[in-house]
Design a protein around this motif. Structure first.
Motif, mmCIF file in Angstrom:
data_model
loop_
_atom_site.group_PDB
_atom_site.id
_atom_site.type_symbol
_atom_site.label_atom_id
_atom_site.label_comp_id
_atom_site.label_asym_id
_atom_site.label_seq_id
_atom_site.Cartn_x
_atom_site.Cartn_y
_atom_site.Cartn_z
ATOM 1 N N GLU A 112 65.291 76.282 23.413
ATOM 2 C CA GLU A 112 65.445 75.507 22.183
ATOM 3 C C GLU A 112 65.698 74.028 22.436
ATOM 4 O O GLU A 112 65.125 73.157 21.756
ATOM 5 N N SER A 113 66.539 73.690 23.413
ATOM 6 C CA SER A 113 66.889 72.288 23.657
ATOM 7 C C SER A 113 65.757 71.502 24.308
ATOM 8 O O SER A 113 65.835 70.275 24.399
ATOM 9 N N MET A 114 64.704 72.179 24.751
ATOM 10 C CA MET A 114 63.594 71.524 25.437
ATOM 11 C C MET A 114 62.275 71.695 24.682
ATOM 12 O O MET A 114 61.205 71.567 25.279
ATOM 13 N N ARG A 115 62.364 71.968 23.406
ATOM 14 C CA ARG A 115 61.140 72.198 22.641
ATOM 15 C C ARG A 115 60.460 70.917 22.174
ATOM 16 O O ARG A 115 59.263 70.922 21.886
ATOM 17 N N HIS A 116 61.220 69.846 22.050
ATOM 18 C CA HIS A 116 60.607 68.577 21.641
ATOM 19 C C HIS A 116 60.305 67.755 22.883
ATOM 20 O O HIS A 116 61.189 67.486 23.699
ATOM 21 N N ALA A 117 59.044 67.355 23.057
ATOM 22 C CA ALA A 117 58.633 66.613 24.257
ATOM 23 C C ALA A 117 58.721 65.106 24.054
ATOM 24 O O ALA A 117 59.389 64.409 24.813
ATOM 25 N N PHE A 118 58.034 64.582 23.027
ATOM 26 C CA PHE A 118 58.082 63.127 22.803
ATOM 27 C C PHE A 118 57.473 62.789 21.451
ATOM 28 O O PHE A 118 56.739 63.577 20.854
ATOM 29 N N ASP A 119 57.793 61.573 21.002
ATOM 30 C CA ASP A 119 57.171 60.946 19.838
ATOM 31 C C ASP A 119 56.538 59.638 20.274
ATOM 32 O O ASP A 119 57.054 58.949 21.168
ATOM 33 N N VAL A 120 55.454 59.267 19.610
ATOM 34 C CA VAL A 120 54.868 57.933 19.743
ATOM 35 C C VAL A 120 54.898 57.293 18.363
ATOM 36 O O VAL A 120 54.285 57.811 17.418
ATOM 37 N N ASP A 121 55.620 56.196 18.223
ATOM 38 C CA ASP A 121 55.688 55.462 16.966
ATOM 39 C C ASP A 121 54.898 54.166 17.108
ATOM 40 O O ASP A 121 55.200 53.333 17.977
ATOM 41 N N TYR A 122 53.886 53.986 16.255
ATOM 42 C CA TYR A 122 53.078 52.771 16.273
ATOM 43 C C TYR A 122 53.725 51.712 15.389
ATOM 44 O O TYR A 122 54.097 51.991 14.244
ATOM 45 N N ALA A 123 53.839 50.502 15.919
ATOM 46 C CA ALA A 123 54.451 49.419 15.152
ATOM 47 C C ALA A 123 53.605 49.062 13.933
ATOM 48 O O ALA A 123 54.133 48.700 12.879
ATOM 49 N N GLN A 124 52.281 49.158 14.100
ATOM 50 C CA GLN A 124 51.356 48.966 12.993
ATOM 51 C C GLN A 124 50.458 50.198 12.926
ATOM 52 O O GLN A 124 50.021 50.693 13.967
ATOM 53 N N PRO A 125 50.165 50.719 11.727
ATOM 54 C CA PRO A 125 49.306 51.906 11.629
ATOM 55 C C PRO A 125 47.935 51.653 12.260
ATOM 56 O O PRO A 125 47.394 50.545 12.180
ATOM 57 N N HIS A 126 47.371 52.705 12.894
ATOM 58 C CA HIS A 126 46.106 52.556 13.625
ATOM 59 C C HIS A 126 45.111 53.632 13.239
ATOM 60 O O HIS A 126 45.477 54.774 12.966
ATOM 61 N N SER A 127 43.837 53.249 13.239
ATOM 62 C CA SER A 127 42.764 54.193 12.928
ATOM 63 C C SER A 127 42.184 54.831 14.183
ATOM 64 O O SER A 127 41.440 55.808 14.091
ATOM 65 N N HIS A 128 42.477 54.284 15.366
ATOM 66 C CA HIS A 128 42.073 54.894 16.634
ATOM 67 C C HIS A 128 43.325 55.155 17.452
ATOM 68 O O HIS A 128 44.124 54.238 17.681
ATOM 69 N N VAL A 129 43.506 56.405 17.902
ATOM 70 C CA VAL A 129 44.659 56.735 18.733
ATOM 71 C C VAL A 129 44.201 57.538 19.943
ATOM 72 O O VAL A 129 43.287 58.359 19.858
#
Length: 249
Positions: A73-90
């Protein structure tokens, strides 16, 4: 800073995996916008490469999250990527740790500017799962042509290159030598918990890793060429107050 006396790390195999995936079109299709890849079978659960890619979003992307529902349970979340400006290509690629044996999943959640979320699942077979309680298992690594010169924690590399299939973008490949340890044997955790990718002085994206990311964390991310032309810098921070910074070659 104390060195970590473990084998030398490299990015070569993951870069080869990325190139092969792109050339062969070996992505699971999430629909017309989002695609992802994970190998069909994983030999070493401490080092599981994943790729997430999407183009032509009418509703631009603000966040990508990666979860591992078969981990403790404590290792189920790996990472988030937050974009400073919304993007149409990721495009995002990294490596994660999986402690489950046999059929295992990676869940990708993409959030757009309107607040809509799309959740998709990638599946694989893990032959040799990692062990979040075993430092020896948690420091297993890829080996290949690129090597850090020593085993000192904090060594880093940032490469920026053009991509023929992503007009208007550059691919930023980053890596830092770091154990990415959860709390072990009564010691506090020790992992990189923030990565910032900047074009000039402007933040492009902020990544929030957890110890479910593999040691010597690798990150590849696409940045629009106009911003990358101002100069690419990557900054890492860890849970023990260390910070590192590197400009792209």
């Amino acid at each position: 800073m104390k060195p970590l006396h473990k084998p030398i790390a490299c990015v070569a195999l993951l870069l080869a995996f990325t190139a092969t995936a792109r050339a062969d079109g070996f992505f699971d299709d999430f629909g017309p916008e989002l695609k992802g890849q994970i190998p069909d079978r994983i030999t070493e659960g401490n080092l599981v490469p994943i790729i997430i890619e999407g183009n032509r979003f009418d509703d631009k992307v603000t966040r990508i999250s990666v979860d591992l529902p078969d981990n403790p349970e404590s290792m189920r979340h790996a990472f988030d990527v937050d974009y400073a400006q919304p993007h149409s290509h990721v495009y995002v690629s990294s490596r994660v740790r999986m402690e489950s044996r046999g059929a295992s999943s990676v869940v990708v959640t993409l959030t757009t500017l309107s607040g809509k979320s799309t959740v998709k699942r990638l599946t694989t077979i893990v032959d040799n799962p990692t062990d979040f309680s075993d430092p020896e298992r948690l420091t297993r690594i890829f080996k290949g042509t690129f090597q850090f010169p020593t085993t000192e924690i904090g060594q880093r590399i940032v490469k920026s290159r053009s991509i023929s299939f992503g007009a208007g973008h550059r691919r930023i490949n980053t890596m830092i030598y770091h154990p990415m340890f959860p709390a072990l044997n009564g010691e506090t955790d020790y992992y990189v918990n923030r990565i910032r990718v900047l074009g000039g002085s402007e933040v492009f994206a902020t990544v929030h890793p957890t110890p479910a990311i593999s040691n010597n964390p690798f990150l590849a991310i696409d940045m629009n060429s106009s911003l990358a032309g101002k100069g690419v810098t990557v900054e890492w921070s860890d849970t023990r107050g260390h910070t590192f910074k590197q400009d792209a070659d």
